[in-house]
Scaffold this motif. Structure first.
Motif, short mmCIF file in Angstrom:
data_model
loop_
_atom_site.label_atom_id
_atom_site.label_comp_id
_atom_site.label_asym_id
_atom_site.label_seq_id
_atom_site.Cartn_x
_atom_site.Cartn_y
_atom_site.Cartn_z
N SER A 341 -10.62 6.70 9.14
CA SER A 341 -11.63 7.67 9.58
C SER A 341 -13.03 7.14 9.28
N LEU A 342 -13.21 6.53 8.12
CA LEU A 342 -14.51 5.96 7.78
C LEU A 342 -14.89 4.83 8.73
N VAL A 343 -13.91 4.00 9.09
CA VAL A 343 -14.17 2.92 10.04
C VAL A 343 -14.57 3.49 11.40
N ALA A 346 -18.08 4.79 11.37
CA ALA A 346 -19.10 3.74 11.29
C ALA A 346 -19.19 2.91 12.57
N THR A 347 -18.08 2.78 13.31
CA THR A 347 -18.05 1.86 14.45
C THR A 347 -17.76 2.52 15.78
N GLY A 348 -17.18 3.73 15.75
CA GLY A 348 -16.76 4.37 16.99
C GLY A 348 -15.42 3.90 17.49
N VAL A 349 -14.78 2.97 16.75
CA VAL A 349 -13.48 2.43 17.15
C VAL A 349 -12.38 3.10 16.34
N ASP A 350 -11.38 3.65 17.03
CA ASP A 350 -10.23 4.25 16.36
C ASP A 350 -9.10 3.22 16.35
N PHE A 351 -8.96 2.51 15.24
CA PHE A 351 -7.96 1.46 15.16
C PHE A 351 -6.54 2.01 15.16
N MET A 352 -6.38 3.30 14.88
CA MET A 352 -5.03 3.89 14.93
C MET A 352 -4.49 3.91 16.36
N THR A 353 -5.38 3.82 17.36
CA THR A 353 -4.93 3.79 18.75
C THR A 353 -4.68 2.37 19.24
N ILE A 354 -4.94 1.39 18.37
CA ILE A 354 -4.74 -0.02 18.72
C ILE A 354 -3.42 -0.46 18.12
N ASP A 355 -2.51 -0.95 18.96
CA ASP A 355 -1.16 -1.25 18.50
C ASP A 355 -0.98 -2.68 18.01
N SER A 356 -1.59 -3.65 18.67
CA SER A 356 -1.30 -5.05 18.36
C SER A 356 -2.41 -5.68 17.52
N ALA A 357 -2.02 -6.73 16.80
CA ALA A 357 -2.99 -7.50 16.02
C ALA A 357 -4.00 -8.17 16.93
N GLU A 358 -3.54 -8.65 18.09
CA GLU A 358 -4.44 -9.33 19.02
C GLU A 358 -5.53 -8.38 19.50
N SER A 359 -5.14 -7.16 19.86
CA SER A 359 -6.13 -6.18 20.32
C SER A 359 -7.08 -5.79 19.19
N VAL A 399 -11.43 6.24 -1.20
CA VAL A 399 -11.06 5.80 0.15
C VAL A 399 -9.54 5.71 0.17
N ILE A 400 -8.90 6.52 1.01
CA ILE A 400 -7.45 6.70 0.94
C ILE A 400 -6.75 6.16 2.20
N ASP A 401 -5.45 5.97 2.09
CA ASP A 401 -4.56 5.68 3.21
C ASP A 401 -4.87 4.34 3.88
N PHE A 402 -4.43 3.27 3.21
CA PHE A 402 -4.68 1.90 3.65
C PHE A 402 -3.60 1.42 4.61
N PRO A 403 -3.90 0.38 5.39
CA PRO A 403 -2.86 -0.23 6.22
C PRO A 403 -1.71 -0.75 5.37
N ARG A 404 -0.50 -0.58 5.88
CA ARG A 404 0.70 -1.01 5.16
C ARG A 404 0.71 -2.52 4.96
N GLU A 405 0.17 -3.26 5.93
CA GLU A 405 0.27 -4.72 5.90
C GLU A 405 -0.54 -5.36 4.78
N ILE A 406 -1.50 -4.65 4.22
CA ILE A 406 -2.31 -5.23 3.13
C ILE A 406 -1.98 -4.59 1.79
N SER A 407 -0.85 -3.86 1.73
CA SER A 407 -0.50 -3.13 0.51
C SER A 407 0.98 -3.29 0.21
N PRO A 408 1.40 -4.47 -0.24
CA PRO A 408 2.83 -4.75 -0.37
C PRO A 408 3.53 -4.01 -1.50
N LEU A 409 2.81 -3.34 -2.37
CA LEU A 409 3.43 -2.67 -3.52
C LEU A 409 3.30 -1.15 -3.45
N SER A 410 2.86 -0.64 -2.30
CA SER A 410 2.58 0.79 -2.18
C SER A 410 3.57 1.48 -1.26
#
Length: 513
Positions: A341-343, A346-359, A399-410
């Motif tokens: 939500s913070l991102v 700040a940017t107007g981009v909703d990364f939750m609607t982006i599925d792929s790493a490339e996008s 700042v809560i709820d991080f991407p799973r890919e950067i949080s291997p112990l959560s």
């Protein structure tokens, strides 16, 4: 987990010209030779310039408090013995300023009441010498509390001169490299490190009051785990084994929870990360890690607020602090804002609607945020957050709820499978704490470790290594657990108004001259 993120900016030592350095060295050598001559004269006169002990009966601060109501010109018959470093000598030694660890006291040395042997010693004293004085307490007509000395005792003859009185020790590089000299000359430095000790003590007190058990875990580890960071490598000769200085105590602390040592435990620990040095990063740093069974990351947010609020109130007497011109309000509760939500704000981009790493990488490029060509979706979100959001987080916020890919112990977020239940606490744009609803599923944990190993294979040397023994421990059952790590050094910076982490670490890591 802890409150020290990676550093990228390096510290550049301040330099002086060769001519200045040569002149300074020549002057120091001349003064040192003069002091050695005095030392030899003292020994020829039968005086030992390096005493074994001294019966100090009071501190300078205690004297100031005890005789606060003594009137100007009034004398007592109270005999005391004080000791400290000679910081100033006036009127041919008639007035000496002795500094101990609590402050200064004036010593009045007049030939009418000073022993003859002490009068002779007076001529051999230099600023910086450590001196004992015995006499009676008086207040001068000008209102200065003083000791009317009957006897002086040289306790340590110093060979090197102190910095010039009126300018003091102002060179930042020298202050960090010769901390002992900084502490002699600068009361602010002494007070900062004393406050650090109080802060650590109050953190420990608060945790114990909340029912947590303090434990210790290894600094030498065969697997560098518990965080994404580059480790320091050392070698154990007897075992013929390379080992790592710990980057975090997390996996060992969780093992203790598995074992049932305590449902609530913590460690105040030293960690080591082979990374850059900056005003907020030191390769060797202190953090506290906390684990509580049957709790989640919401409980850790409350605990984080409690620690910071308690320490600020007990050490400073307030939860509103000034840091480098910015007023910070530490009274909880603090806002809890999702990273995505913070991102988007700040940017107007909703990364939750982006599925792929490339996008996601393409979106970051559009925003002007540089990311690695192999960055996954979570790493892209993290990079955009760091570039566009972090600098705006001045007042305390989780700042809560991080991407799973950067949080291997959560633990996976209970409502969003791409996210995890993790938060980082920011104050003054800095991360000071990092916390999870801890991952307790050993099969999920193995998959996370395997994904991290794949990242290591592609060149990510900060990715987490496989830890089979930790996975075995999880298979015996880790209860639902909340965990949190907080950077003590940054907390001390905030509460002591210190501009650099080097100000709050007694002996920071510096580039050799």
């Amino acid at each position: 987990m802890n409150g020290q993120s990676s550093a990228t900016d390096a510290h550049t030592p301040e330099l002086i010209s060769a001519t200045e350095a040569t002149a300074e060295l020549a002057n120091t050598n001349r003064l040192r030779a003069s002091r050695i001559e005095k030392l030899n004269c003292l020994r020829e006169e039968g005086l030992e310039p390096f005493a074994y002990r001294f019966d100090k009966t009071t501190s300078n601060e205690s004297l100031q408090q005890r005789y606060a109501t003594l009137q100007a010109g009034e004398e007592t018959q109270d005999s005391v013995s004080v000791a400290g470093r000679l910081m100033a000598s006036r009127n041919s030694g008639m007035f000496l300023d002795l500094q101990d660890d609590t402050g200064k006291i004036q010593v009045f040395c007049h030939k009418e009441h000073l022993a003859e042997s002490s009068q002779a010693l007076l001529k051999r004293l230099d600023t910086g010498d450590i001196v004992g004085a015995t006499g009676t307490v008086r207040r001068t007509p000008r209102g200065e509390l003083s000791i009317k000395a009957h006897q002086l005792t040289l306790l340590t003859k110093t060979l090197l001169p102190l910095p010039e009185k009126y300018h003091g020790l102002t060179d930042t590089e020298t202050r960090y490299r010769q901390r002992y000299l900084d502490l002699i000359m600068n009361e602010d430095s002494r007070q900062t490190l004393r406050n650090r000790a109080k802060i650590v003590s109050e953190v420990r007190r608060y945790m114990e009051q909340q029912g947590f058990l303090e434990v210790e875990t290894p600094m030498l580890q065969t697997i560098a785990g518990g965080a994404a960071a580059k480790p320091f490598i050392t070698h154990h000769n007897t075992l013929a084994l390379d080992m790592y200085l710990r980057i975090a105590p997390e996996l060992f602390l969780k093992r203790l929870v598995v074992g049932g040592l305590s449902e609530k435990l913590f460690e105040i620990n030293r960690c080591f990360r082979n990374e850059g040095i900056s005003t907020r990063h030191n390769p060797e740093f202190t953090s506290i890690e906390v684990y509580q069974a049957y709790a989640d990351y919401h409980d850790m947010m409350t605990l984080t607020e409690g620690i910071v609020g308690h320490v600020a109130q007990t050490v400073l007497g307030t939860q509103t602090v000034e840091y480098q011109g910015q007023t910070l309000h530490l009274q909880g509760p603090w806002p809890r804002k999702p990273m995505l939500s913070l991102v988007m704000e700040a940017t107007g981009v909703d990364f939750m609607t982006i599925d792929s790493a490339e996008s996601a990488r393409a979106a970051a490029e559009t925003l002007g945020v540089a990311v690695n060509a192999s960055a996954n979706w979570g790493q892209v979100v993290e990079a955009v957050f760091a570039e566009r959001v972090e600098a705006t987080l001045v007042q305390p916020v989780h700042v809560i709820d991080f991407p799973r890919e950067i949080s291997p112990l959560s633990k996976v977020h209970r409502h969003h499978s791409r996210l995890v239940e993790r938060f980082e606490t920011y104050v003054n744009t800095w991360e000071i704490a990092n916390a999870f609803s801890e991952l307790t599923d050993p099969l999920d944990q193995r998959q996370r470790f395997e994904a991290q190993c794949q990242q290591r294979a592609t060149g990510d040397d900060e990715a987490h290594a496989m830890d089979e023994d930790f996975l075995t421990a999880l298979e015996y059952g880790l209860p639902p657990t909340g965990g949190m790590g907080m950077g003590i050094d940054r907390l001390v910076m905030l509460l002591t108004n210190a501009a650099s982490i080097r100000d709050v670490i007694a002996f920071p890591t510096l580039r050799p001259r």
